[in-house]
Scaffold this motif. Structure first.
Motif, short mmCIF file in Angstrom:
data_model
loop_
_atom_site.label_atom_id
_atom_site.label_comp_id
_atom_site.label_asym_id
_atom_site.label_seq_id
_atom_site.Cartn_x
_atom_site.Cartn_y
_atom_site.Cartn_z
N ILE A 218 0.84 -1.20 0.00
CA ILE A 218 0.00 0.00 0.00
C ILE A 218 0.87 1.25 0.00
O ILE A 218 0.62 2.18 -0.73
N LYS A 219 1.91 1.25 0.79
CA LYS A 219 2.81 2.40 0.81
C LYS A 219 3.43 2.61 -0.56
O LYS A 219 3.51 3.73 -1.03
N GLN A 220 3.87 1.54 -1.19
CA GLN A 220 4.49 1.66 -2.50
C GLN A 220 3.47 2.18 -3.52
O GLN A 220 3.80 3.04 -4.34
N GLN A 221 2.26 1.70 -3.48
CA GLN A 221 1.22 2.18 -4.39
C GLN A 221 0.96 3.66 -4.17
O GLN A 221 0.81 4.42 -5.13
N PHE A 222 0.92 4.09 -2.93
CA PHE A 222 0.68 5.49 -2.62
C PHE A 222 1.81 6.36 -3.15
O PHE A 222 1.58 7.37 -3.80
N VAL A 223 3.05 5.96 -2.87
CA VAL A 223 4.22 6.73 -3.32
C VAL A 223 4.23 6.82 -4.84
O VAL A 223 4.47 7.89 -5.41
N GLU A 224 3.96 5.71 -5.53
CA GLU A 224 3.93 5.73 -6.99
C GLU A 224 2.81 6.62 -7.50
O GLU A 224 2.97 7.34 -8.49
N GLY A 225 1.67 6.60 -6.83
CA GLY A 225 0.55 7.47 -7.21
C GLY A 225 0.92 8.94 -7.09
O GLY A 225 0.61 9.75 -7.97
N ILE A 226 1.59 9.29 -6.01
CA ILE A 226 2.03 10.68 -5.80
C ILE A 226 3.04 11.06 -6.88
O ILE A 226 2.97 12.15 -7.46
N ALA A 227 4.00 10.18 -7.16
CA ALA A 227 5.01 10.46 -8.19
C ALA A 227 4.34 10.68 -9.55
O ALA A 227 4.68 11.63 -10.27
N LEU A 228 3.38 9.84 -9.89
CA LEU A 228 2.67 10.00 -11.16
C LEU A 228 1.82 11.26 -11.18
O LEU A 228 1.70 11.93 -12.21
N ALA A 229 1.23 11.60 -10.04
CA ALA A 229 0.44 12.84 -9.96
C ALA A 229 1.32 14.06 -10.21
O ALA A 229 0.89 15.04 -10.82
N HIS A 230 2.57 14.02 -9.75
CA HIS A 230 3.50 15.11 -10.03
C HIS A 230 3.91 15.11 -11.50
O HIS A 230 4.04 16.17 -12.12
N LYS A 231 4.10 13.94 -12.05
CA LYS A 231 4.52 13.83 -13.46
C LYS A 231 3.41 14.27 -14.40
O LYS A 231 3.68 14.83 -15.46
N TYR A 232 2.17 13.98 -14.05
CA TYR A 232 1.02 14.31 -14.89
C TYR A 232 0.07 15.24 -14.12
O TYR A 232 -0.92 14.79 -13.55
N PRO A 233 0.35 16.53 -14.09
CA PRO A 233 -0.43 17.45 -13.26
C PRO A 233 -1.88 17.64 -13.69
O PRO A 233 -2.67 18.19 -12.93
N ASP A 234 -2.25 17.16 -14.88
CA ASP A 234 -3.65 17.28 -15.32
C ASP A 234 -4.47 16.03 -15.01
O ASP A 234 -5.63 15.94 -15.36
N VAL A 235 -3.85 15.08 -14.31
CA VAL A 235 -4.52 13.82 -13.96
C VAL A 235 -4.89 13.84 -12.49
O VAL A 235 -4.13 14.30 -11.65
N ASN A 236 -6.07 13.33 -12.19
CA ASN A 236 -6.55 13.24 -10.82
C ASN A 236 -6.15 11.89 -10.22
O ASN A 236 -5.85 10.95 -10.92
N LEU A 237 -6.19 11.80 -8.90
CA LEU A 237 -5.75 10.62 -8.18
C LEU A 237 -6.89 10.09 -7.33
O LEU A 237 -7.68 10.85 -6.77
N TYR A 238 -6.99 8.77 -7.23
CA TYR A 238 -8.01 8.12 -6.43
C TYR A 238 -7.31 7.30 -5.35
O TYR A 238 -6.45 6.48 -5.66
N ILE A 239 -7.64 7.56 -4.10
CA ILE A 239 -7.07 6.81 -2.98
C ILE A 239 -8.23 6.13 -2.24
O ILE A 239 -9.18 6.79 -1.85
N SER A 240 -8.09 4.83 -2.05
CA SER A 240 -9.20 4.06 -1.50
C SER A 240 -8.78 3.22 -0.32
O SER A 240 -7.63 2.78 -0.22
N GLY A 241 -9.75 2.97 0.55
CA GLY A 241 -9.60 1.98 1.61
C GLY A 241 -9.07 2.53 2.90
O GLY A 241 -8.86 3.72 3.06
N GLY A 242 -8.89 1.63 3.82
CA GLY A 242 -8.33 2.01 5.11
C GLY A 242 -9.34 2.61 6.05
O GLY A 242 -9.21 3.74 6.46
#
Length: 87
Positions: free
Chosen positions: A5-29
């Motif tokens: 989960i941590k790795q998925q979150f970190v990768e999601g944040i990295a991709l969100a920085h790389k693609y600033p016009d893309v939204n992010l979905y975080i689920s669960g917990g």
């Protein structure tokens, strides 16, 4: 929180920085994490904001207990939000 989960979150944040016009979905917990007043998703929201991702670009789903529930929740949410690009 599991390492995956941590790795998925970190990768999601990295991709969100790389693609600033893309939204992010975080689920669960839905359980508490770190602070008994905050669940895992709330903590990830705070972390995402501190890492420079506006919470306006993120949908946070807090109620799923497993991958199936998470997938069902995202299907409902994204069905309502047909516009935009999602990560």
């Amino acid at each position: 929180m599991e390492t995956l989960i941590k790795q998925q979150f970190v990768e999601g944040i990295a991709l969100a920085h790389k693609y600033p016009d893309v939204n992010l979905y975080i689920s669960g917990g839905n359980g508490s994490f770190i602070d008994q007043k905050l669940n895992e998703t709330d903590c990830l929201k705070l972390l995402a904001e501190r890492l420079g991702i506006s919470s306006e670009r993120i949908i946070f789903e807090r109620n799923s207990h497993n991958t199936h529930e998470s997938a069902s929740a995202i299907a409902e949410i994204l069905d309502e939000k047909k516009d935009g690009k999602w990560l």
